[in-house]
Design an enzyme around this catalytic site. Structure first.
Site, short mmCIF file in Angstrom:
data_model
loop_
_atom_site.label_atom_id
_atom_site.label_comp_id
_atom_site.label_asym_id
_atom_site.label_seq_id
_atom_site.Cartn_x
_atom_site.Cartn_y
_atom_site.Cartn_z
N ASN A 8 0.83 -1.20 0.00
CA ASN A 8 0.00 0.00 0.00
C ASN A 8 0.87 1.25 0.00
O ASN A 8 0.37 2.36 0.02
CB ASN A 8 -0.92 0.02 1.23
CG ASN A 8 -2.05 -0.98 1.10
OD1 ASN A 8 -2.72 -1.03 0.08
ND2 ASN A 8 -2.24 -1.80 2.12
N ASN A 11 5.08 5.16 -2.43
CA ASN A 11 6.48 5.48 -2.73
C ASN A 11 7.21 4.25 -3.26
O ASN A 11 7.94 4.31 -4.24
CB ASN A 11 7.18 6.03 -1.48
CG ASN A 11 6.67 7.38 -1.09
OD1 ASN A 11 6.59 8.29 -1.91
ND2 ASN A 11 6.30 7.54 0.17
N ASP A 68 9.68 -7.00 2.27
CA ASP A 68 9.78 -6.42 3.60
C ASP A 68 11.21 -5.93 3.73
O ASP A 68 12.15 -6.57 3.24
CB ASP A 68 9.43 -7.42 4.70
CG ASP A 68 9.12 -6.72 6.03
OD1 ASP A 68 8.77 -5.52 6.01
OD2 ASP A 68 9.24 -7.36 7.08
N THR A 69 11.35 -4.77 4.35
CA THR A 69 12.65 -4.13 4.47
C THR A 69 12.89 -3.76 5.91
O THR A 69 11.97 -3.34 6.62
CB THR A 69 12.71 -2.87 3.59
OG1 THR A 69 12.62 -3.25 2.22
CG2 THR A 69 14.00 -2.10 3.79
N PHE A 148 11.86 8.37 1.60
CA PHE A 148 10.89 8.12 2.67
C PHE A 148 11.55 7.26 3.73
O PHE A 148 12.69 6.82 3.57
CB PHE A 148 9.62 7.46 2.11
CG PHE A 148 9.86 6.16 1.40
CD1 PHE A 148 9.72 4.95 2.05
CD2 PHE A 148 10.24 6.15 0.07
CE1 PHE A 148 9.95 3.74 1.39
CE2 PHE A 148 10.47 4.95 -0.61
CZ PHE A 148 10.32 3.74 0.06
N GLY A 149 10.84 7.02 4.81
CA GLY A 149 11.39 6.19 5.88
C GLY A 149 12.63 6.81 6.51
O GLY A 149 12.66 7.99 6.83
N TYR A 150 13.67 6.00 6.63
CA TYR A 150 14.92 6.43 7.26
C TYR A 150 15.89 7.09 6.27
O TYR A 150 17.03 7.37 6.63
CB TYR A 150 15.62 5.22 7.89
CG TYR A 150 14.88 4.59 9.05
CD1 TYR A 150 15.09 5.03 10.36
CD2 TYR A 150 13.99 3.55 8.85
CE1 TYR A 150 14.43 4.44 11.43
CE2 TYR A 150 13.32 2.96 9.91
CZ TYR A 150 13.55 3.42 11.19
OH TYR A 150 12.89 2.84 12.26
N ASP A 151 15.46 7.33 5.05
CA ASP A 151 16.35 7.87 4.01
C ASP A 151 17.15 9.11 4.44
O ASP A 151 18.33 9.21 4.12
CB ASP A 151 15.58 8.18 2.73
CG ASP A 151 15.18 6.92 1.96
OD1 ASP A 151 15.55 5.80 2.39
OD2 ASP A 151 14.51 7.07 0.92
#
Length: 193
Positions: A8, A11, A68-69, A148-151
Site C-alpha cells: 500500500n 512510494n 519487507d525491508t 521516505f522512511g529512514y532515508d
C-alpha cells in the site's frame, strides 16, 4: 504479464514501476480491489514478505511479489530490523522512528548500518526469494527531503549524500530494494511462463 506488488506504500510502488520492463504490467493492491490490512506477524523480513505474497496469491489468485525491508544497525544488535516501520511505537511514522534511532545512537561511535530487503515472488505455483543489501552509516542528523522512511539519516558507503539527497534513479541503482528488485527483474526476463 500482470504482476501484483503487494504493498500500500505508493512510494515503493513508484520506485519499483520505474525498474520493471514494459512487458510487465504492475498492479497495486488497489488495482485488484484488495483493501485488506495484511498484518506482518512474522519475526523475519523473509517471513513477512512470504506471508504477504501468499495472502494475495491465495485470496485473489494473482501472480504476486511482496517485500519487507529493515534497517539493521550494528551497535543496536541489528535493531530495528523487522520492526523498522514500528520502531518508535504508535503512532508509527518515519519522523518518530528517525528521532528514536538518533536518540538511541547519541552516545555510540559505531554508526554502521545496513538496509536489507527480502522479496518473495509467487508465480505459477512456484515460489522464489530475492535479497538486497545496502551498507552505510547513520548520520547524526537528517539530511535531504527526498525518499521516505529512514532515508534522511542513512548515508550509503562510498557516497557523500544521504538517500534523501539522491534522485530516485541514483537511489534505485544502489539501494537494497533496487538490488532485490533488479534480481527479481533479471529472473522474470528468463522465466518461462
Amino acid at each position: 504479464m500482470k504482476l501484483v506488488f503487494a504493498t500500500n506504500n505508493l512510494n515503493k510502488l513508484k520506485e519499483v514501476q520505474k525498474m520493471l520492463p514494459n512487458s510487465i504490467e504492475l498492479l497495486s493492491l488497489k488495482d485488484i480491489n484488495c483493501f485488506d490490512e495484511i498484518d506482518e506477524t512474522e519475526t523475519t523480513l523473509e517471513g513477512n514478505a512470504k506471508l504477504k505474497a501468499d495472502y494475495i496469491t491465495t485470496k485473489f489468485g494473482f501472480n504476486c511479489f511482496a517485500d519487507d525491508t529493515g534497517l539493521e544497525v550494528e551497535s543496536l544488535n541489528g535493531k530495528p530490523g523487522v520492526y523498522s516501520a514500528r520502531f518508535a511505537g504508535e503512532p508509527a511514522n518515519s519522523e518518530n522512528n528517525m528521532q528514536k534511532l538518533l536518540i538511541d545512537l547519541k552516545e555510540k561511535t559505531n554508526r554502521k548500518a545496513q538496509f536489507r530487503t527480502a522479496v518473495a515472488l509467487n508465480i505459477n505455483d512456484d515460489k522464489f526469494l530475492f535479497e538486497g543489501i545496502c551498507k552505510g552509516n547513520i548520520l547524526k542528523e537528517k539530511n535531504g527531503e527526498k525518499g521516505f522512511g529512514y532515508d534522511p539519516v542513512f548515508k550509503p558507503v562510498g557516497f557523500d549524500q544521504s538517500f534523501a539527497e539522491m534522485t530516485s534513479e541514483e537511489k534505485n541503482s544502489i539501494s537494497h530494494r533496487g538490488i532485490a528488485i533488479q534480481k527479481l527483474v533479471t529472473f522474470l526476463k528468463d522465466y518461462k511462463i
